[in-house]
Design a protein around this motif. Structure first.
Motif, PDB file in Angstrom:
ATOM      1  N   ARG A  57       0.806  -1.228   0.000  1.00 54.28           N
ATOM      2  CA  ARG A  57       0.000   0.000   0.000  1.00 54.28           C
ATOM      3  C   ARG A  57       0.837   1.275   0.000  1.00 54.28           C
ATOM      4  O   ARG A  57       0.646   2.151  -0.827  1.00 54.28           O
ATOM      5  CB  ARG A  57      -0.955  -0.002   1.201  1.00 54.28           C
ATOM      6  N   SER A  58       1.768   1.396   0.943  1.00 56.10           N
ATOM      7  CA  SER A  58       2.478   2.683   1.051  1.00 56.10           C
ATOM      8  C   SER A  58       3.329   2.936  -0.196  1.00 56.10           C
ATOM      9  O   SER A  58       3.371   4.059  -0.713  1.00 56.10           O
ATOM     10  CB  SER A  58       3.322   2.731   2.317  1.00 56.10           C
ATOM     11  N   GLN A  59       3.975   1.880  -0.708  1.00 58.51           N
ATOM     12  CA  GLN A  59       4.793   2.047  -1.923  1.00 58.51           C
ATOM     13  C   GLN A  59       3.920   2.369  -3.133  1.00 58.51           C
ATOM     14  O   GLN A  59       4.292   3.157  -3.991  1.00 58.51           O
ATOM     15  CB  GLN A  59       5.610   0.789  -2.216  1.00 58.51           C
ATOM     16  N   GLU A  62       2.808   5.994  -2.914  1.00 56.89           N
ATOM     17  CA  GLU A  62       3.942   6.858  -3.250  1.00 56.89           C
ATOM     18  C   GLU A  62       4.179   6.876  -4.762  1.00 56.89           C
ATOM     19  O   GLU A  62       4.431   7.922  -5.367  1.00 56.89           O
ATOM     20  CB  GLU A  62       5.185   6.340  -2.525  1.00 56.89           C
ATOM     21  N   ASN A  88      -6.513  -0.863  -2.165  1.00 60.80           N
ATOM     22  CA  ASN A  88      -6.143   0.417  -1.548  1.00 60.80           C
ATOM     23  C   ASN A  88      -7.209   1.484  -1.794  1.00 60.80           C
ATOM     24  O   ASN A  88      -6.923   2.687  -1.731  1.00 60.80           O
ATOM     25  CB  ASN A  88      -4.778   0.872  -2.081  1.00 60.80           C
TER      26      ASN A  88
END
Ligand SMILES: [Fe+2]
Ligand SMILES: [Fe+2]
Length: 283
Positions: A57-59, A62, A88
């Motif tokens: 998710r975070s990657q 970004e 997501n």
């Protein structure tokens, strides 16, 4: 962002004017890897096409915001509610307060077992519906192969880019940005395997009826075909891929791996574990 010369997972690359694929992939032994892509159209009204998998998710977020400012995102097109596409969604909705979610009644219902989708931010987009995204018109279209009943592909008539969702899914020896990097055998075998893997029901279809659905989809006349589980297709590989699709109803179903396969993999894995070191005396 990157160019195809420096292809890396979770680094968006340009596939057409203002159109970017966010690539990811899962290792899938013993058949190689499966791409797990999403797309961003950075037009006058930017569109996020599917929202990636929760595992990264975070990657993924970004990567997406390296292409477009989340506050500029106007549309989120959700092809269907499978986790590799909708994983997501809530994070994207939260970070894109100016975006409308293009989805279906059934997708919202199917996601309700996990979360409540804010219906005041939704717009239903069913088979054949179009959306005016400022400098382009986008068409939602049910693709020939799918693994979820809500599935809709997306065609951008400005760039002739088609997001084929799970159609043209294929395994690859290693992640690559374009199918042109694959050998003819890898391309053919991957298409014939992936199609039967995601849609085993294709063996139940009448080849003539299925073929007419394929032809109808092909008449979108896409110049670039991207999808969640395939590198990008162009040129002669697009009609080749449609020809492979037409063969699927007459092919024997793919034979699933069995417990005997799993036992063999486990035996190999166990034999490759280094033997336990003897404990030092006195402990
Ligand atoms: Fe799916
Ligand atoms: Fe998928």
């Amino acid at each position: 962002m990157t160019t195809m010369e420096t292809f890396n997972l979770l680094q968006p690359y340009k596939i057409a004017e203002e159109t970017f694929v966010i690539p990811w992939a899962l290792e899938a032994p013993p058949v190689g890897h499966f791409p797990m892509n999403s797309m961003v159209i950075r037009g006058s009204e930017p569109v996020i096409v599917d929202t990636g998998a929760p595992a990264v998710r975070s990657q993924w977020l970004e990567a997406a915001w390296s292409v477009v400012d989340p506050l500029d995102v106007r549309w989120i097109f959700l092809t269907h509610d499978d986790r590799d596409h909708a994983g997501n969604l809530l994070a994207v909705l939260a970070q894109c307060p100016n975006a409308t979610l293009l989805t279906t009644w059934f997708s919202i219902g199917r996601m309700a077992e996990e979360w409540e989708t804010p219906i005041n931010r939704c717009r239903f987009m069913t088979d054949g519906d179009t959306i005016d995204a400022g400098d382009r018109t986008l068409v939602a279209k049910r693709p020939p192969l799918y693994d979820n009943p809500t599935t809709r592909a997306l065609f951008d008539s400005k760039t002739d880019v088609l997001w084929a969702v799970d159609t043209f899914a294929m395994n690859v020896p290693a992640p690559v940005p374009e199918t042109a990097a694959l050998s003819p055998d890898e391309f053919r075998d991957g298409q014939l395997f992936g199609g039967r893997l995601v849609s085993p029901w294709v063996a139940l279809t009448d080849a003539r009826k299925f073929g007419s659905v394929v032809t109808d989809f092909q008449h979108l006349n896409a110049e670039v075909v991207a999808g969640c589980h395939t590198p990008v297709l162009r040129g002669p590989q697009i009609p080749e891929a449609y020809d492979h699709l037409r063969r699927l109803p007459d092919m024997p179903p793919w034979t699933e791996f069995t417990q005997a396969d799993l036992d063999q993999w486990m035996a190999v894995a166990e034999s490759s574990v280094p033997p336990e070191q003897p404990r030092p005396s006195g402990t």
